[in-house]
Design an enzyme around this catalytic site. Structure first.
Site, short mmCIF file in Angstrom:
data_model
loop_
_atom_site.label_atom_id
_atom_site.label_comp_id
_atom_site.label_asym_id
_atom_site.label_seq_id
_atom_site.Cartn_x
_atom_site.Cartn_y
_atom_site.Cartn_z
N ASP A 1 46.73 64.75 -18.88
CA ASP A 1 46.11 63.72 -19.84
C ASP A 1 44.64 64.03 -20.40
O ASP A 1 43.91 64.78 -19.84
CB ASP A 1 45.69 62.43 -19.10
N ASP B 1 48.14 58.09 -15.40
CA ASP B 1 47.44 57.23 -14.90
C ASP B 1 48.28 55.66 -15.25
O ASP B 1 47.82 54.66 -14.39
CB ASP B 1 46.25 56.83 -15.37
N ASP C 1 53.93 55.95 -17.09
CA ASP C 1 53.79 57.47 -16.68
C ASP C 1 54.49 57.70 -15.38
O ASP C 1 55.11 58.64 -15.11
CB ASP C 1 52.47 57.74 -16.47
#
Length: 1009
Positions: A447, A741, A745
């Site tokens: 990310d 997070d 996901d």
């Protein structure tokens, strides 16, 4: 009834009261008594009209046990006893709406629990609440004790056989040589076996405690509560009955409770009920929330009414044992290797047994005095049994040495050690297998926000229409709309704490929410409390990663007008707009040319690494996405982490590809990727390297497989796009690590070979789906985990090389000696001592080596790479060959070389063999590097173990001669043993100059076969 009246009378008569108080008490007593008599008369009339059976058959209900408070109002110690804890627990378990109504709903229940729904509990009540209602902890089964692991170690087949041999040897020895001297051989084997068992039990017991500590850390979830009107973060274990808990997407519900307020709250109760359908929670039909469930969507607040063992989740968790029987892939491979080596050892031991028995019964063996041991019928039966037992013990001991049971122990030690050290390096391992798998990772999908950037967001640019606002006056109408759009369309909150004359403003929520709220309060003069008082929220559309926007409809209490506000990703929200506001509140339509100008503004901010958020508005009674007017666009700066670029360079040099997957637009993504080193500065980026999620999603299967390896940045991606990329990379043969997070996901984290969740921003759903939690959300910690993963694999290889050297040497020496001379130079006790050195102490020394920079200079290990490499074969065969040549020379020529008797010769062989392993332990520290002493001063444990081994060996030879079947050696003999063993160092240095082929050594053998 009589008891209650008696208690009341007793209280009146015994408590010291004033005359006035006594009169009030008597008046209360009179009213209470008359009401009671009246109710009894009504019941008797009912019984007269209706049969008992009808009354019993009527629908049942649960009445709360409200205990009357007869104590002084000032006494706080009893004020929480006004409601029974059992009723509170049953309220949620049975989902009893009728019982909830008897409490006057959630509001009445909160009053009974002495809390307020707006401000929560007061801090000095916490301990009292824990005493009354219990703490939010679970009773877990006790840890397995040391004795349990001792018993488990005793169950090993080879250990049982050795103990049987020890018992037989002890019996025969005592019978033949009397107890004073006859116990030595059998007793020695017994003591050595018990020592091995104790060491094994200690190792397993320590591992159990280590996993328990890590489990406590991983279960210590942080949640948000409101106490004394202030939002604060606390441990899940500190939640008490009466707490008001804030719930957001992905949170774990910390206790049983009731819904207070919120929007679009969907709960996943599959962990409790097994049902996969999400439950819609509201204040009217289903206000019940179960501990252990997860928030799937929306947000809200709940009132805690049961904690810990009073919840169904608590009872379930208390029944789950703390067993950790997880087998990592490496452990499985090592078990196969152990089995294969064990079979070879078993075959050698059987041949030794056969040869020695044949030699004994054919009269080809002699005792210490040179006399033939077996003389047919003239030989005493006890002597025969004693000799056969000794031969059998020697054969079994060869099996013990041959079976490298230290390999699983080495894996356990290195994993436990690395898990402990990784906690210091901001990584918490949830699944053991992740430690070793991470070392094989070929791709890391990361990310952007909070991982590559610092997650310290600040609004740095504000466009209202085509004006960049850097001060000046904004029309009050537009300003009021901004206040609504920011303050009411948010999951964050603002709290003003007053200390003396100073007022401090605290912001809570996600970093993006906090940045926008702080900007609105500081720059736009927003008053959150007044805003909430003047408006009523009608409907909320929560933010999700698919739409990348959130919406709210509110009613102004003064003029009853309804306003709809949306905020989200600037270019997406802009596409919904047909008008825009200027700073003087004039509304203008957006034509094609003006839309292009807005897009250029967004791209310009994005190119400066700013995250662009747009605010839009319309008047209307429905929360729809048409007819919207653009209020303005803000640019939020999130600076790149200082160590991110260096960490990415480190991963790249280690042969690991980095791919950035972000929800930001393509321009922001490019800017951050360039700043972090994923894209090179000034590089012309082609279409294959930077792509949008929708584009990747719309590719055909073949197109995705063709392009997936060349992609470096994926912008405007959804969690599904991330999952799709992981699946494609795995099909290509990559070992994939993924960071995540959010709740959405979870599929990608589970699909990946290694799921890495974020400890700060990560939801509980994401953490539960992951293998490792990055506690500081920093990409540098991901690089550290990669280094530790490689270290685990490397340490195991070091130990395999060390142990196989001992195995090969011990087997060949004993086999050749047994076949040629009919006796083995290394006795059962001596071999057990060597086994202890190489299994436990060797594992502890080599498994606790820390990661070095050199580990990141090699490409990652593939999925099917051989565990024993050609380099390891070269090293271990060279050292084994040297030890075999030296020790067999001593076996057949030792007496004449050293001019000593048989017993001293065997002691020299034993001593030299042990010291060869001590020196070879240094060689095993580095598989390829010639300088084996590099970094030695940093590993005190290694040096300590070497020191302990040497001291114990001196004790074995010099002071335990009867126990170990040794003789004292003089200084010259000690010097010869150490000097010959020390030659392992120059041999190891020279051997490492020999190049090895790329083709696996075992493949040549298979080819010959």
């Amino acid at each position: 009834m009589v008891n209650e009246i008696g208690a009341l009378v007793y209280n009146i008569s015994t408590i010291t009261l004033t005359k006035a108080q006594k009169r009030w008490r008597l008046a209360y007593f009179s009213i209470y008594f008359s009401n009671t008599m009246l109710s009894i008369s009504k019941v008797s009339k009912t019984l007269a009209r209706n049969p008992i059976s009808e009354i019993v058959a009527s629908s049942s209900y649960t009445a709360p046990k409200i205990i009357p408070q007869l104590t002084d109002p000032v006494d706080h110690s009893q004020r929480f006893l006004s409601i029974d804890q059992v009723d509170l627990a049953n309220l949620v378990k049975s989902k009893d709406l009728e019982l909830l109504h008897t409490f006057n709903g959630v509001t009445g229940l909160a009053k009974t629990l002495h809390t307020t729904l707006e401000n929560g509990i007061i801090s000095h009540d916490i301990e009292e609440r824990k005493i009354t209602y219990g703490s939010n902890t679970y009773k877990k089964p006790p840890l397995k004790g040391f004795v349990y692991f001792m018993v488990e170690a005793f169950k090993d087949t080879t250990i049982i056989i050795l103990l049987a041999c020890a018992a037989l040897s002890l019996g025969f020895g005592i019978k033949e040589d009397r107890p004073k001297e006859g116990w030595y051989e059998g007793g020695s084997i017994f003591v050595a076996v018990v020592l091995v068992i104790i060491v094994s039990a200690i190792s397993n017991f320590r591992q159990e405690k280590q996993f328990d500590r890590l489990s406590k850390i991983s279960n210590n979830i942080k949640i948000d509560v409101i106490r004394e009107g202030r939002r604060q973060e606390i441990s899940i274990f500190d939640v008490v009955v009466g707490d008001v808990v804030i719930l957001n997407i992905g949170d774990q519900i910390p206790a049983d409770g009731l819904f207070i307020t919120g929007h679009s709250l969907l709960v996943d109760e599959s962990s409790m009920t097994g049902e996969s359908d999400h439950i819609d929670v509201d204040a009217v039909t289903h206000p019940f929330l179960f501990s252990g469930s997860k928030v799937a969507d929306g947000h809200g607040q709940m009132l805690v009414i049961s904690v810990g063992m009073n919840t169904a989740w608590g009872k379930m968790m208390s029944s789950i044992t703390g067993d950790n029987d997880e087998q990592t892939p490496l452990q499985s491979r090592l078990n196969k290797l152990t089995s294969s080596i064990g079979k070879v050892g078993l075959a050698v031991a059987f041949l030794v047994l056969l040869v020695m028995l044949v030699r004994y019964f054919t009269g080809n063996t002699e005792d210490e005095n040179g006399n033939r041991e077996y003389n047919g019928k003239r030989t005493n039966t006890n002597d025969i049994l004693n000799s056969v037992t000794r031969i059998f013990a020697a054969a079994v001991t060869i099996v013990v040495v041959a079976i490298p049971e230290g390999l699983p122990l080495a894996v356990t030690l290195t994993l436990a050690y690395s898990m402990k050290r990784m906690m210091v390096d901001q990584a918490m391992v949830r699944k053991l297998s992740a430690c070793e798998t991470m070392g094989s990772a070929t791709v890391i999908c990361t990310d952007k926000t909070g991982t590559l950037t610092m997650n310290q967001m600040k609004v740095t640019k504000f466009w209202l229409g085509f004006d960049l606002i850097e001060g000046g006056v904004i029309d009050p109408k537009v300003l009021q709309l901004y206040h609504q759009g920011v303050g009411l369309n948010t999951t964050g909150s603002v709290y003003n704490s007053v200390t003396g004359t100073e007022t401090t403003t605290e912001y809570s929520g996600s970093p993006t929410e906090k940045a926008i709220l702080s900007w609105a309060v500081t720059n736009l003069g927003m008053d959150m409390e007044k805003l909430k008082q003047d408006s009523t929220i009608l409907h909320v559309e929560t933010f999700n990663s698919e739409k990348k926007r959130s919406g709210v409809s509110v009613m102004n209490k003064q003029d009853k007008t309804i306003h709809v506000h949306w905020k989200g990703a600037a270019e997406m929200v802009l596409a919904m707009c047909s008008n825009y506001y200027q700073k003087n509140a004039i509304k203008k339509p957006i034509n094609h040319e003006e839309k292009t100008r807005f897009e250029n503004i967004i791209q310009g901010m994005a190119a400066s690494s700013l995250r662009c958020i747009a605010f839009v508005h319309k008047e209307g009674d429905t929360l729809t996405e048409d007819g919207l007017t653009l209020l303005g666009i803000v640019g939020i700066k999130d600076p790149c982490r200082p160590g991110a670029k260096e960490a990415i360079d480190t991963c790249r040099s280690a042969g690991v590809e980095i791919k950035m997957i972000t929800g930001d637009n393509v321009f922001t993504a490019k800017a951050i990727a360039t700043e972090c080193g994923i894209l090179k500065p000034g590089q012309k980026v082609n279409k294959e390297e930077v792509i949008e999620g929708e584009q990747f999603r719309n590719f055909t299967e073949d197109e995705r497989m063709e392009r997936v390896e060349s992609i470096k940045v994926m912008a405007r991606s959804s969690p599904f796009d991330k999952l799709l990329m992981v699946q494609c990379l795995k099909k290509k043969g990559h070992v994939v690590a993924v960071t995540g997070d959010g709740t959405n996901d979870a599929p990608a984290l589970k699909e990946a070979d290694i799921g890495l969740s974020m400890g700060i921003q990560g939801t509980e759903v994401a953490k539960e789906s992951s293998d490792i939690v990055i506690l500081d959300d920093d990409f540098a910690s991901v690089a550290t985990v990669l280094r530790w993963g490689r270290c685990v694999y490397n340490n195991i290889q070091k130990f395999i090389q060390f142990q196989l050297t001992v195995n090969v040497a011990a087997l060949v020496i004993n086999f050749v000696a047994a076949v040629s001379a009919g006796d083995v130079p290394l006795t059962a006790v001596q071999l057990l001592w060597v086994n202890l050195i190489m299994d436990t102490l060797g594992a502890l020394a080599l498994a606790t080596e820390r990661p070095t920079k050199e580990l990141m200079d090699h490409p990652p290990v593939g999925r099917v790479a051989p565990l024993i490499t050609n380099v390891m074969w070269r090293n271990l065969l060279a050292q084994s060959l040297y030890q075999i040549i030296i020790l067999l020379t001593f076996q057949f020529r030792g007496k004449s070389i050293f001019n000593v008797d048989e017993r001293v010769k065997n002691t020299i062989i034993f001593n030299t063999f042990v010291f060869c392993q001590v020196f070879n332990e240094f060689n095993s520290r580095k598989l390829e590097k010639q300088n084996v002493f590099e970094g030695l001063h940093k590993n005190r444990l290694f040096m300590g173990i070497i020191g302990v081994t040497v001291i114990l060996q001196i004790v074995m030879v010099e002071f335990l001669k009867d126990f170990a079947d040794t003789e004292k050696l003089n200084w010259e003999q000690w010097g010869i043993c150490i000097a010959i063993a020390a030659l392992s160092w120059p041999i190891g240095w020279i051997v490492k100059l020999i190049p090895v082929p790329d083709r696996s050594f075992l493949s040549y053998i298979r080819g010959w076969i």
